[in-house]
Scaffold this active site. Structure first.
Site, PDB file in Angstrom:
ATOM      1  N   THR A   1       0.851  -1.179   0.000  1.00 32.44           N
ATOM      2  CA  THR A   1       0.000   0.000   0.000  1.00 32.44           C
ATOM      3  C   THR A   1       0.887   1.229   0.000  1.00 32.44           C
ATOM      4  O   THR A   1       1.937   1.239   0.629  1.00 32.44           O
ATOM      5  CB  THR A   1      -0.873   0.042   1.276  1.00 32.44           C
ATOM      6  OG1 THR A   1      -1.643  -1.155   1.367  1.00 32.44           O
ATOM      7  CG2 THR A   1      -1.817   1.241   1.249  1.00 32.44           C
TER       8      THR A   1
ATOM      9  N   ARG B   1     -11.611 -10.222  -3.145  1.00 33.65           N
ATOM     10  CA  ARG B   1     -11.137  -9.815  -1.823  1.00 33.65           C
ATOM     11  C   ARG B   1     -10.932  -8.298  -1.769  1.00 33.65           C
ATOM     12  O   ARG B   1     -10.386  -7.692  -2.680  1.00 33.65           O
ATOM     13  CB  ARG B   1      -9.837 -10.525  -1.496  1.00 33.65           C
ATOM     14  CG  ARG B   1      -9.227 -10.129  -0.129  1.00 33.65           C
ATOM     15  CD  ARG B   1      -8.168  -9.071  -0.229  1.00 33.65           C
ATOM     16  NE  ARG B   1      -7.526  -8.769   1.052  1.00 33.65           N
ATOM     17  CZ  ARG B   1      -6.648  -7.806   1.249  1.00 33.65           C
ATOM     18  NH1 ARG B   1      -6.278  -7.054   0.225  1.00 33.65           N
ATOM     19  NH2 ARG B   1      -6.129  -7.577   2.450  1.00 33.65           N
TER      20      ARG B   1
ATOM     21  N   GLY C   1      -9.456  -5.388   1.040  1.00 22.97           N
ATOM     22  CA  GLY C   1      -8.813  -5.144   2.323  1.00 22.97           C
ATOM     23  C   GLY C   1      -9.225  -3.811   2.918  1.00 22.97           C
ATOM     24  O   GLY C   1     -10.321  -3.303   2.662  1.00 22.97           O
ATOM     25  N   ASP C   2      -8.340  -3.213   3.688  1.00 19.85           N
ATOM     26  CA  ASP C   2      -8.674  -1.963   4.377  1.00 19.85           C
ATOM     27  C   ASP C   2      -8.482  -0.729   3.503  1.00 19.85           C
ATOM     28  O   ASP C   2      -9.076   0.314   3.769  1.00 19.85           O
ATOM     29  CB  ASP C   2      -7.803  -1.819   5.626  1.00 19.85           C
ATOM     30  CG  ASP C   2      -6.327  -1.628   5.278  1.00 19.85           C
ATOM     31  OD1 ASP C   2      -5.776  -2.507   4.590  1.00 19.85           O
ATOM     32  OD2 ASP C   2      -5.732  -0.618   5.682  1.00 19.85           O
TER      33      ASP C   2
ATOM     34  N   THR D   1      -1.121   0.458   6.732  1.00 20.44           N
ATOM     35  CA  THR D   1      -0.524  -0.415   5.731  1.00 20.44           C
ATOM     36  C   THR D   1      -0.300  -1.775   6.369  1.00 20.44           C
ATOM     37  O   THR D   1      -0.313  -1.912   7.588  1.00 20.44           O
ATOM     38  CB  THR D   1       0.809   0.161   5.203  1.00 20.44           C
ATOM     39  OG1 THR D   1       1.288  -0.655   4.133  1.00 20.44           O
ATOM     40  CG2 THR D   1       1.854   0.231   6.286  1.00 20.44           C
TER      41      THR D   1
ATOM     42  N   GLY E   1      -4.521  -6.050   5.676  1.00 19.25           N
ATOM     43  CA  GLY E   1      -5.733  -5.254   5.785  1.00 19.25           C
ATOM     44  C   GLY E   1      -6.813  -5.843   6.657  1.00 19.25           C
ATOM     45  O   GLY E   1      -7.546  -5.112   7.337  1.00 19.25           O
TER      46      GLY E   1
END
Length: 338
Positions: free
Chosen positions: A198, A226, A228-229, A249, A252
């Site tokens: 990230t 998928r 993530g954050d 980072t 996630g």
């Protein structure tokens, strides 16, 4: 009918009381305080990204423009893990996630976006030109094309193609700590290296306006679909003009578990410094993961409304880049697990 009328009267009275309460006042954006500009971003990729941001923020430009331009530099680089040069999912397709947020709580995000070079710019268009915060998949691509973003070829970069072909030999998935650091060379069994990455950036401009951005191609060889954050406001990124901003980072899923970026900002609201807030949030993740904490990496960066910075990681190896002049400074983060 009378009970319904009474309910409406009580509701109106309650809303009027809330509007007059100190809580409502706290929720309003604070007036920005002029000062010196600051940019902070994750990893050594932040060196070039900060240079891109400083071209805008250094001469007095808007923090929001700076955080968009800064991470676009990383999206354009053919690295393993950000932008269309990133590693693909298990189906061999690169999907991109990003989000952006300004000093007025305006925000936008995109997830599972294919064939668009700059997902951070699509996220900003979502923020500014739609009533929504997050668009995903095919709908996100349709919106991007309608906004004039060209469709890039559906193909892997040379490095990503090689990594994917190697991964197919075992089809194993295992996160690798600190693979975000571009200096880390792949080692060990195929399927472990080149896992995720990230670039997140926070900026405070000379007029005191805060903004943040985050962009990624996500975990390499992830399950199709998928997320993530990184595209999630409150997890990968959060900005509150009355307090400060934070970004995450690393793995996630574990950032999402504690609404990581929002948690860091709330800890700052309670009086922690950016450094202390990042450290406490990492402690919460470590407590949740227990013995498994050694298998992952998570890190946070934070920036207060007065320009104070902080960063903290679960494990050794995370670095971050800070700019208070046109020369970025790469720093090693403090970490929890010794």
């Amino acid at each position: 009918m009378s009970s319904r009328r009474q309910f409406l009267q009580n509701s109106a009275a309650g809303l009027a009381g809330l509007a007059a309460s100190p809580l409502a006042a706290v929720a309003l954006p604070a007036a920005p305080v002029a000062g010196k500009p600051v940019v902070i971003s994750t990893w050594d990729a932040g060196v070039n990204a900060n240079k891109g941001a400083w071209k805008i923020i250094g001469p007095g430009g808007y923090a929001l423009d700076a955080v968009e331009a800064g991470v676009m530099v990383t999206e354009s680089e053919q690295g393993c893990c950000v932008g269309l040069g990133g590693n693909p999912d298990r189906e061999g397709i690169v999907t991109l996630d990003a989000c952006i947020m300004d000093e007025k709580f305006n925000c936008g995000g995109v997830a599972g976006l294919e064939r668009i070079k700059h997902p951070i710019s699509v996220a900003r268009r979502i923020m500014e030109r739609t009533p929504h915060v997050l668009l995903v998949g095919e709908g996100a691509q349709q919106f991007a094309v309608a906004q004039g973003f060209p469709l890039e070829p559906q193909q892997l970069s040379a490095d990503a193609k090689k990594a994917y072909e190697q991964w197919l030999k075992t089809s194993q998935y295992k996160p690798v700590v600190n693979i975000e650091n571009s200096g880390r060379k792949p080692t060990g069994p195929v399927g472990g290296p080149q896992n995720h990455d990230t670039i997140a950036m926070l900026a405070l401009d000379a007029q005191g306006r805060l903004s943040g951005s985050c962009t990624t191609s996500g975990m390499a060889f992830k399950m199709r679909g998928r997320v993530g954050d990184s595209p999630l406001i409150g997890s990968g990124l959060f900005v509150d003009p009355a307090v400060g901003a934070a970004a995450a980072t690393g793995q996630g899923e574990d950032v999402v578990r504690i609404a990581g970026a929002h948690t860091v900002v709330e800890l700052m609201r309670q009086g922690r410094t950016p450094q202390q807030a990042c450290q406490e949030a990492i402690g919460r993740i470590a407590a949740i993961k227990g013995a498994k904490a050694k298998d992952i990496q998570v890190a946070f960066i934070a920036l207060s409304k007065t320009g104070q910075t902080g960063a903290y990681a679960l494990q050794k190896g995370f670095n971050f880049t800070v700019s208070t002049t046109d020369t970025p400074v790469l720093r090693d983060s403090e970490f929890l697990l010794k």
